[in-house]
Each structure stands twice: as structure tokens, then as C-alpha cells.
Design a protein around this motif. Structure first.
Motif, PDB file in Angstrom:
ATOM      1  N   GLU A 754       0.829  -1.200   0.000  1.00 64.33           N
ATOM      2  CA  GLU A 754       0.000   0.000   0.000  1.00 64.33           C
ATOM      3  C   GLU A 754       0.865   1.251   0.000  1.00 64.33           C
ATOM      4  O   GLU A 754       0.618   2.211  -0.754  1.00 64.33           O
ATOM      5  N   ALA A 755       1.913   1.273   0.837  1.00 63.76           N
ATOM      6  CA  ALA A 755       2.797   2.443   0.896  1.00 63.76           C
ATOM      7  C   ALA A 755       3.510   2.637  -0.434  1.00 63.76           C
ATOM      8  O   ALA A 755       3.646   3.777  -0.925  1.00 63.76           O
ATOM      9  N   TYR A 756       3.961   1.558  -1.044  1.00 64.07           N
ATOM     10  CA  TYR A 756       4.654   1.655  -2.334  1.00 64.07           C
ATOM     11  C   TYR A 756       3.701   2.139  -3.418  1.00 64.07           C
ATOM     12  O   TYR A 756       4.070   2.978  -4.258  1.00 64.07           O
ATOM     13  N   ALA A 757       2.448   1.619  -3.383  1.00 56.88           N
ATOM     14  CA  ALA A 757       1.464   2.040  -4.381  1.00 56.88           C
ATOM     15  C   ALA A 757       1.103   3.516  -4.235  1.00 56.88           C
ATOM     16  O   ALA A 757       0.724   4.172  -5.214  1.00 56.88           O
ATOM     17  N   HIS A 758       1.221   4.073  -3.006  1.00 58.23           N
ATOM     18  CA  HIS A 758       0.896   5.469  -2.765  1.00 58.23           C
ATOM     19  C   HIS A 758       2.083   6.388  -3.022  1.00 58.23           C
ATOM     20  O   HIS A 758       2.030   7.574  -2.689  1.00 58.23           O
ATOM     21  N   GLY A 759       3.165   5.836  -3.566  1.00 61.32           N
ATOM     22  CA  GLY A 759       4.272   6.677  -4.006  1.00 61.32           C
ATOM     23  C   GLY A 759       5.488   6.676  -3.124  1.00 61.32           C
ATOM     24  O   GLY A 759       6.477   7.368  -3.435  1.00 61.32           O
ATOM     25  N   ALA A 760       5.494   5.942  -2.025  1.00 67.49           N
ATOM     26  CA  ALA A 760       6.671   5.911  -1.173  1.00 67.49           C
ATOM     27  C   ALA A 760       7.786   5.134  -1.871  1.00 67.49           C
ATOM     28  O   ALA A 760       7.523   4.152  -2.576  1.00 67.49           O
ATOM     29  N   PRO A 761       9.037   5.549  -1.697  1.00 69.38           N
ATOM     30  CA  PRO A 761      10.141   4.759  -2.257  1.00 69.38           C
ATOM     31  C   PRO A 761      10.104   3.332  -1.713  1.00 69.38           C
ATOM     32  O   PRO A 761       9.637   3.092  -0.600  1.00 69.38           O
ATOM     33  N   ALA A 762      10.594   2.410  -2.515  1.00 69.24           N
ATOM     34  CA  ALA A 762      10.454   0.987  -2.181  1.00 69.24           C
ATOM     35  C   ALA A 762      11.004   0.665  -0.798  1.00 69.24           C
ATOM     36  O   ALA A 762      10.380  -0.047  -0.007  1.00 69.24           O
ATOM     37  N   ARG A 763      12.173   1.203  -0.459  1.00 69.42           N
ATOM     38  CA  ARG A 763      12.791   0.868   0.824  1.00 69.42           C
ATOM     39  C   ARG A 763      12.105   1.585   1.990  1.00 69.42           C
ATOM     40  O   ARG A 763      12.034   1.043   3.094  1.00 69.42           O
ATOM     41  N   ILE A 764      11.598   2.791   1.719  1.00 72.33           N
ATOM     42  CA  ILE A 764      10.800   3.481   2.742  1.00 72.33           C
ATOM     43  C   ILE A 764       9.482   2.736   2.954  1.00 72.33           C
ATOM     44  O   ILE A 764       8.993   2.601   4.085  1.00 72.33           O
ATOM     45  N   ALA A 765       8.913   2.218   1.867  1.00 74.58           N
ATOM     46  CA  ALA A 765       7.645   1.473   1.961  1.00 74.58           C
ATOM     47  C   ALA A 765       7.809   0.238   2.835  1.00 74.58           C
ATOM     48  O   ALA A 765       6.882  -0.156   3.558  1.00 74.58           O
ATOM     49  N   VAL A 766       8.975  -0.381   2.773  1.00 74.45           N
ATOM     50  CA  VAL A 766       9.229  -1.551   3.629  1.00 74.45           C
ATOM     51  C   VAL A 766       9.145  -1.152   5.090  1.00 74.45           C
ATOM     52  O   VAL A 766       8.503  -1.831   5.908  1.00 74.45           O
ATOM     53  N   GLY A 830      14.803  -3.805  -3.094  1.00 78.87           N
ATOM     54  CA  GLY A 830      14.377  -2.456  -3.467  1.00 78.87           C
ATOM     55  C   GLY A 830      13.166  -2.492  -4.375  1.00 78.87           C
ATOM     56  O   GLY A 830      12.228  -3.273  -4.187  1.00 78.87           O
ATOM     57  N   GLY A 831      13.164  -1.633  -5.417  1.00 79.38           N
ATOM     58  CA  GLY A 831      12.028  -1.562  -6.334  1.00 79.38           C
ATOM     59  C   GLY A 831      11.831  -2.833  -7.130  1.00 79.38           C
ATOM     60  O   GLY A 831      10.711  -3.115  -7.599  1.00 79.38           O
ATOM     61  N   ALA A 832      12.888  -3.640  -7.307  1.00 79.40           N
ATOM     62  CA  ALA A 832      12.760  -4.884  -8.060  1.00 79.40           C
ATOM     63  C   ALA A 832      11.808  -5.865  -7.396  1.00 79.40           C
ATOM     64  O   ALA A 832      11.269  -6.764  -8.062  1.00 79.40           O
ATOM     65  N   ALA A 833      11.593  -5.682  -6.093  1.00 82.19           N
ATOM     66  CA  ALA A 833      10.690  -6.601  -5.393  1.00 82.19           C
ATOM     67  C   ALA A 833       9.282  -6.553  -5.967  1.00 82.19           C
ATOM     68  O   ALA A 833       8.542  -7.530  -5.907  1.00 82.19           O
ATOM     69  N   TRP A 834       8.900  -5.386  -6.525  1.00 85.73           N
ATOM     70  CA  TRP A 834       7.519  -5.217  -7.000  1.00 85.73           C
ATOM     71  C   TRP A 834       7.422  -5.345  -8.520  1.00 85.73           C
ATOM     72  O   TRP A 834       6.404  -4.961  -9.106  1.00 85.73           O
ATOM     73  N   TRP A 835       8.433  -5.924  -9.140  1.00 86.23           N
ATOM     74  CA  TRP A 835       8.399  -6.074 -10.593  1.00 86.23           C
ATOM     75  C   TRP A 835       7.397  -7.139 -10.996  1.00 86.23           C
ATOM     76  O   TRP A 835       7.294  -8.203 -10.381  1.00 86.23           O
TER      77      TRP A 835
END
Length: 867
Positions: A754-766, A830-835
Motif C-alpha cells: 500500500e505504501a509503495y502504491a501510494h508513491g513511497a520509495p520501495a525501501r521506505i515502503a518496507v 528495493g524496487g525490483a521486489a515489485w516487478w
């Protein structure tokens, strides 16, 4: 789904009395169903098509009396003195009464059996003495015949010599022309010789007749000797089998039932136990203990350990929610859910054969997930109330968001448990079905009864301090992201080297804990695993001490002959087969048990050297089967061997379960990947989650082996006799732990998503997702560990390792995998987790587990309502 649950939550909040009344009615109906249709639970397990079952079916058809189940009753004297004649007579009267119990074929009187055996041994000894006397008489007769024959031969030689002399004299007389003068005298001599020869021929006939009689007696003597030697050899083979101890202080009574071991009703067993208990109790100086094959009580649903687990869960709820009424709500809803599911499941116990473990497993799961699922909704509701939501608005939104995650999480557990049916093992499939039903009921209760009770409680779900803050005139801020909320320090991503260390440390710890799983041995528990004060353990230990450990787990071997064996040849065939069986390693004794009417099947009892769950007994079962076919002197063709018996049956069930486990594990892993791809719209996150589940599973299995098989910390966990692990535990653990692991992954991972979808950087979203979900996941895990852990100290030997496996599995999965390793791996990716490939993203439905779309459709009015 989220919108439907939103409306369902608001509807339940507006119709509190109707919802509560509906669940009370469901509970009453389930109770009535149990009262009217509930049957008897069993502790026996069977799987169609196993080698043991095939042999049992064959014996049931060919030798019905050898196929019936057995029950063991161990009688001992209280003063450690041999049984007296009066005690033996009284025990015989009890046995006669037990034979009248419906479902009992016969009862083996140990004293009569030992008397018969002694009589048989005496007959053989007497027969050997008679044969020795006969042999002496035969030898004396043979000497007499030889002496008479010698005398006869000497007389014949004299007559023949006289004949020769007479013939010579006649020739001389004829040559001298004096035959007329001496002829009458020679004729008289000839008549004497002829008469002597005739008498010798008569005597020879008498000697020949005597020789024929002597030869016949010798043949009879030889035949009798062979029969006695065979009888003695069979007695020697069976010398290790006894039913009265050498010191005369213990005796084993064997009850033979009309039905097969797996089909004996509990009513029949109870009637046998009651008769022995009442009547043996009236015999002065004699005590009775009952083996596990006849005395298996259904495990108690609630014991001290379970109560302690619920108390710990209540304490966690109080600490987290801050109010007694808030802490009590999840407990109440969970108890309603398990009441409905347990009573409904038991209502079918009269229709299907249900193990006593089955409803207890449903109870364990229903309590644990019922508390957790209600907690997720209550926690979301409390957070929203503190943000200024109206009670009804908050209930609906909590039900549509957290309730949506609860439904999805519950579905994963239900699907995983229902997948147990793919193993093709009936009792395991039934366990999975009952467990899935319990979880499904817990989900329904969570999304219906929980909103209704939250509405009835109102603002009291918050403590006084929290309500006072809301009553203050300051404006209430709407929900803000933790990284932008005033006064909060900006979130920082995890240090990369720390993440690497967490991954290495977590995997290393799990790998070390999983090492014992490499030595996993499975079987069903026997009497040795029962509590030391139980009658089952007393019976087992007495038999092992007085008669040998293998007597607790006799094997039944069926020899399928290529052609019918004549009655006169059966003893020889039994001896020839018995000697080959006895030649195997770890065989203490072999005894013929029965012969089919047509002589085509010979049954033998084989006593192994060790107990029914020992490695040597398991190897012996395989060795006896590998021995087939065998050649037997005097039998034209090979003899096929089959092995049956309770010990053999448990070994076969364990093998069947081991064979089914890889398939089931593959199904669950594949299911995990598909579900998580759908939820997280990613390929690597599901892979991480699934690999984490596999680590948790083998670590939990390693813990079980270390405690229950190796005996580590056995005193603390009450493991009095370490042994093989419960044979269906590894399979059950896959389904249950998978579902629970996915629960925690959903509640932590969806926050990250949810945090990543709302625009947070991938590592911050974690970090955001982890902080948002860690408190509720921690509380939920502690609650589950407490509930499951309460069953570690249950009375039933099959329940204890299940409780430990689930508690330990949740511990390592929640706190090591989900809260240590997974966030670190997510950071490293990082962002690759959501690929996700674009073509796959287009075809996947949007399940919106976190309820983001619902929140957009029902935005919160930041202006607080008057309280």
C-alpha cells in the motif's frame, strides 16, 4: 469483496440483536445436531490399499477368527507373589463374562493357555518316553529275530549237509549194486531230512512274519518320532511367547473381537473395560491395566494447559487494547466460533469415522485464528476511532479493509487445509476438512458478530484516557503517513549491511534448527508415550518388563500356499515356514496361529525383539515382506508371505503419509505462489514469502524431532519417552503453518504494498509497512503461540506434538522469517521486489486486499462528530 464486507459490517452494526440472536441460534442448532447424531470418536487409523489392509482383508475372508482385532488386559498381583489358585479361578470367571460382551469373539485365558501348553509339552515328553521304550522293544525284538534266524540258518545248514551225505551214500550204494539192501534205510533218512526242511520253512515263515511286524512297528516308530520332533520344534519356535510371566506375578489376557482392529466400536471396548474393572476389582490382590489397543479415551477438550494459553492470550489482548471489554471481545467471538464448528463437526461423527484428534485440531485452529481475526478488525476500528471516525462508519470501514484481509487470509488457510484431500488419505482429508470448516466459521464470526459487538460496545472499546483525548476540543487530524506526520522524524530505510546481516543470521538460525529434521522418523504413538500414571503405560511397561518389548507389538504373517495343504502335512508346512520366519533378525518367537479351512492360507504370530515403534521392528516388517516368495520342502510352488497387525498397519500408514507429503507440499507451494502473486502483484515477493514458509516448516519440524524424538528438553515439555514423531504431523503442519504464515505475510506485506502504491520509495515502503503491522502481528503471533502452546501439555499423546509444532512454527515464522528475514530481503531487492511483467499485470484481477479502493469510495470526513 471489500465493498460487500463494508456493507455487511454496517448492517451488523445496525442490527446487533438480530446478529447475536442468529449466532446463538446457529450454536443451538449445532449443539442439537451433536446431541442427536453425534457418534463415537476413534484413535485407530486406517488407509485402504496398504499391504497390511490387504492381508487383513484376506484373513477376514479365509480365516475370520485370525482377522479380528485384539485388546490387551494385563493382570498383576498386588503383593508381587504368584497368582493363587483362587485368583486364577476368579479370573477365569471374569473371562467367561467378557466373552458374553457383544462384539467379542473369544477371550484367551492365560492360565488355561499355559496349562494347555504345559500339557502339550508333557504329552510330547511322554511320547518321547514311549518312543524310547518302543525303540528298546524294537531293538530287543530285532535281536530275537536275528538270533532265531541264525539258529534256523544253522539247522538248515545241518540238514543240507545231511542231504549231501545221503545223496553221496545213495550214489555209492547204486555203484556197488547194494541199493536194494540200503534203499529203505536211505529213504527213511530222506523222509527225516524232508520233514526237517519242511519244519524249517514253517519256522522261516514265522520269522518273516515277525520281521514284517517289526518293520511295520519301526515305520510307525519313525513316523511318531518325526511327528514328535516337529511338535517339539514348533514348541521351541514359540518358546518366546508366553501369557503368564516366569515369576507368576503377571498375566496377559487377550480379547479377540469379531471386527477388524480398525473397526472395533468404542462401545465394545468400553464394555470390556467396564467388565474387567468391576469384576477384577472385586478379586482380592489383583489389579488390571488396559493396553492402548483397547483403552483409548477421547482427549479432553480443555485442560490446565489450554486454560493457561487462553489466559496468556487474554493478557496480550489487554496490554494491546487497553480495556477489559476490548480484550474480551475477541475471546468471546472465538469461543462462539469454535463452539459452532466443534459441535457441528462432532454431529457428523456418527456418520463418518472420525479420529479423536480431528475435532481437537479444529478447536486449536478455531481458537487461534478466531482471536487473531477479531483482533485485526478491532485494532483497525480502534485506530480509526482515535482518528475521529464515527462508530458506525469506523465499523464498516474496518470490516471492509481489515475484514477483507481477514477473509483473504482465512481463504488461504481453508484452501491449504482442504488440499489435504489430494493426498488420498481419508482420515487426513477429514482432518483438513474439519480444520478448514473451523477457520471458515471463524472468518464468518469475525466479519459479522465482531462488528455487531463493536457496535454494542460503542466508544468503550477505547480506554478512558483515549476517550478523554477524543472529547477534547482540539481538531483531529485525519490519518497521516508516518513519514509526513508533524512532529515525527522522517522514516529512514534500513542499513544495507544490517539487512545483509539479518538475512544471514535468520537463515543460519533456521538452518541449524532444521538440522534434526534430517533424522525424522514417524509412526503412531504406542503405550510407551502415554503418561506414566496412565493405565496404558502401566500395561505397556509391565508387558515389556515381564514378557519382552516385542510382545507389545506382535506381527501377523499370512502364508499364501500355491495349493491346498493336506491336514496330515500341515504341521510339516508350518514348521518349514516358521523356521524361515524365525531365521530373520530380531525375531524372538514364531507360533502357528490358524489354518484356513481349505488349507491354502497358514497364519503365524511373530514376536519381534523390540517394541512396535522401534526401528528394528520397522525393518523386520520390510524384511519379512522382502523374504516373499519362499520355497518350502514338499510344496510344489512358491509361498507368498504377507504381514499384518497393528504395528505393521502403523508402519504402512506412516509410509503412505511420507509418500504423499512431497505431492502435498508441492501443491501448497504452488498455491502459495499463485495467491501471493495475485495479492502483491509481484513475482519476487511471493517467491520470498514461499521460501520463508519452507524455512519455517523445516525449522518447526526440526524442533519437533529434537524434543519428541531425540528427547531434548523432554522434562520441560513433559516428554517421558521420546520416540518417533506422530506420523501425520508433518503433513498437517504443512497445511496449517502455510495458512498462518500467509496470514502474517498478508498483514505485513500489504502495508508495504500500500505504501509503495501510494508513491513511497520501495525501501521506505518496507519500513512503513513493517511499522504499521508489526504490533498487531506481534500480538497475533503471541496469541497463537499461547493457544497452540496450551495443547503441548494436553493429556493425549497425539495432541501434544501437534500443539508444539504449531506453536514453534508460528514462533519462527512470525518473529524470524516475517519480521527479521523478509523485511531485510525486501530492502535488498528495493524496487525490483515489485516487478511484474506488463502482460501479467493486465490479466491479473485487482483483489485490493488492503482496501485502498474502498477507502477512496468512502472518504472520511475529518470533522469529528460530537461524542
Amino acid at each position: 469483496m471489500a465493498e460487500l464486507l463494508y456493507r455487511l459490517g454496517r448492517g451488523a452494526a445496525h442490527h446487533v440483536k438480530a446478529v447475536v440472536a442468529a449466532w446463538i441460534a446457529v450454536l443451538v442448532v449445532a449443539g442439537a445436531g451433536f446431541a442427536l447424531a453425534g457418534g463415537t470418536l476413534t484413535d485407530s487409523f486406517s488407509i485402504p490399499g496398504t499391504p497390511t489392509q490387504e492381508v487383513t482383508d484376506q484373513l477376514a475372508e479365509e480365516i475370520p477368527e485370525a482377522a479380528g482385532g485384539t485388546g490387551t488386559i494385563v493382570l498383576t498381583t498386588d503383593d508381587d507373589e504368584p497368582f493363587t489358585d483362587d485368583q486364577e479361578q476368579a479370573i477365569g470367571d471374569v473371562i467367561a463374562d467378557v466373552e458374553d460382551v457383544d462384539g467379542v469373539e473369544t477371550v484367551v485365558d492365560p492360565f488355561a493357555t499355559e496349562a494347555d501348553r504345559a500339557e502339550q509339552a508333557q504329552k510330547i515328553a511322554d511320547g518321547q518316553d514311549e518312543l524310547a521304550d518302543g525303540q528298546e522293544q524294537l531293538d530287543a525284538g530285532r535281536e530275537q529275530l536275528e538270533s532265531g534266524q541264525q539258529q534256523l540258518d544253522d539247522a538248515r545248514a545241518e540238514l543240507e549237509q545231511g542231504q549231501d551225505e545221503l545223496d553221496a551214500a545213495r550214489e555209492q550204494a547204486e555203484a556197488a549194486g547194494a541199493i536194494d539192501q540200503v534203499g529203505p534205510q536211505l529213504d527213511a533218512q530222506q523222509e527225516q531230512i524232508d520233514a526237517g526242511l519242511a519244519e524249517l520253512e514253517s519256522q522261516q515263515d514265522e520269522l518273516d512274519a515277525g520281521q514284517d511286524e517289526l518293520d511295520a512297528n519301526a515305520a510307525d516308530l519313525e513316523e511318531g518320532t518325526a511327528e514328535l520332533e516337529q511338535g517339539q520344534a514348533l514348541l521351541d519356535l514359540a518358546s518366546g511367547i508366553s501369557v503368564v510371566s516366569e515369576d507368576g506375578t503377571a498375566a496377559v489376557v487377550t480379547v479377540i473381537f469379531t471386527d477388524a482392529q480398525m473397526d472395533v466400536s468404542q462401545e465394545t471396548k468400553d464394555a470390556v473395560i467396564d467388565t474387567f474393572t468391576d469384576e477384577v476389582g472385586a478379586i482380592d490382590g489383583v489389579s488390571a491395566d488396559f493396553g492402548a489397543d483397547v483403552s483409548q479415551e477421547a482427549p479432553s477438550v480443555i485442560g490446565p494447559g489450554e486454560v493457561v494459553g487462553l489466559v496468556v492470550a487474554a493478557i496480550v489482548l489487554i496490554v494491546m487494547l487497553g480495556t477489559l471489554i476490548g480484550a474480551g471481545l475477541p475471546l468471546v467471538t472465538a469461543l462462539v466460533g469454535v463452539g459452532v464448528s466443534a459441535l457441528a463437526a462432532l454431529a457428523f461423527s456418527g456418520v463418518v469415522e472420525m479420529s479423536s484428534v480431528t475435532p481437537v485440531l479444529g478447536l486449536m485452529l478455531g481458537l487461534a485464528v478466531g482471536i487473531d481475526y477479531a483482533l485485526f478488525i478491532v485494532n483497525r476500528h480502534r485506530r480509526q476511532l482515535k482518528e475521529g471516525y464515527e462508530v458506525d462508519e469506523s465499523i464498516g470501514l474496518a470490516n471492509g479493509t481489515s475484514g477483507n484481509a481477514v477473509v483473504f487470509a482465512g481463504m488461504t488457510v481453508v484452501i491449504a487445509l482442504l488440499a489435504l484431500n489430494v493426498t488420498g488419505i481419508p482420515f487426513l482429508g477429514l482432518m483438513g476438512t474439519v480444520g478448514a470448516f473451523s477457520v471458515a466459521v471463524a472468518v464468518l464470526v469475525a466479519v459479522t458478530l465482531t462488528p455487531a459487538l463493536l457496535s454494542a460496545i460503542g466508544m468503550r472499546i477505547l480506554n478512558k484516557k483515549e476517550r478523554a483525548v477524543l472529547a477534547a476540543p482540539e481538531p483531529h487530524a485525519a490519518h497521516m503517513d508516518a513519514s509526513t506526520e508533524p512532529g515525527k522524524k522522517p522514516l529512514r530505510p534500513m542499513n544495507t549491511w544490517v539487512a545483509v546481516g539479518r538475512v544471514v543470521l535468520g537463515i543460519a538460525v533456521l538452518g541449524v534448527v532444521a538440522i534434526p529434521a534430517l533424522d525424522l522418523r514417524i509412526n503412531l504413538p504406542d503405550g510407551s508415550s502415554e503418561p506414566h500414571e496412565s493405565t496404558q503405560y502401566q500395561a505397556y511397561s509391565t508387558v515389556a518388563e515381564k514378557f519382552g518389548a516385542g510382545t507389545n507389538g506382535p506381527l501377523l504373517v499370512a502364508a499364501d500356499m500355491p495349493a491346498p495343504v493336506a491336514e496330515d502335512d500341515q504341521v510339516a508346512a508350518q514348521l518349514a515356514i516358521g523356521e524361515q520366519l524365525a531365521a530373520q533378525d530380531d525375531v524372538v518367537a514364531v507360533a502357528p496361529a490358524a489354518v484356513s479351512e481349505d488349507g491354502t492360507v497358514l497364519a503365524f504370530q511373530v514376536i519381534p525383539a523390540d517394541g512396535p515403534t522401534s526401528e528394528s521392528t520397522e525393518q523386520l516388517v520390510h524384511s519379512l515382506r522382502d523374504l516373499s516368495p519362499i520355497s518350502v520342502d514338499g510344496v510344489d510352488g512358491d509361498v507368498e508371505l504377507g504381514v499384518a497387525g497393528a504395528a505393521s498397519g502403523n508402519i504402512d500408514i506412516s509410509q503412505k503419509l511420507s509418500d504423499a507429503l512431497p505431492l502435498y507440499l508441492g501443491v501448497v507451494v504452488g498455491l502459495s505462489m499463485l495467491i501471493l502473486i495475485l495479492v502483491f502483484r509481484s513475482l519476487l515477493v511471493p517467491l520470498i514469502a514461499t521460501l520463508g514458509f519452507i524455512l519455517s516448516y523445516f525449522a518447526a519440524l526440526g524442533g519437533v524431532v529434537a524434543v519428541y524424538q531425540w528427547g531434548w528438553l523432554s522434562g520441560f515439555f513433559g516428554v517421558e519417552n521420546p520416540g518417533p514423531v506422530l506420523n501425520f504431523l508433518p503433513t498437517i503442519l504443512v497445511g496449517v503453518l502455510f495458512g498462518l504464515a500467509m496470514d502474517y505475510m498478508l498483514f505485513l506485506g500489504t502495508g508495504m504494498r500500500e505504501a509503495y502504491a501510494h508513491g513511497a520509495p520501495a525501501r521506505i515502503a518496507v519500513v512503513q509497512g513493517f511499522r504499521a503491522g508489526r504490533s498487531v502481528v506481534t500480538a497475533a503471533a503471541i496469541i497463537m503461540i499461547s493457544v497452540f502452546g496450551g495443547f503441548i501439555f494436553a493429556e493425549d499423546a497425539m495432541i501434544r506434538p501437534i500443539g508444539f509444532a504449531l506453536a514453534f512454527g508460528v514462533l519462527v515464522d512470525a518473529f524470524v522469517v516475517r519480521m527479521l528475514v523478509v523485511p531485510a530481503l525486501m530492502h535488498l531487492l528495493g524496487g525490483a521486489a515489485w516487478w511484474l511483467p506488463k502482460w501479467l499485470d493486465r490479466i491479473l484481477p485487482d483483489v485490493d486486499v488492503e482496501g485502498s479502493a474502498l477507502e477512496r469510495r468512502h472518504p472520511h470526513d475529518a470533522e469529528p462528530a460530537s461524542r
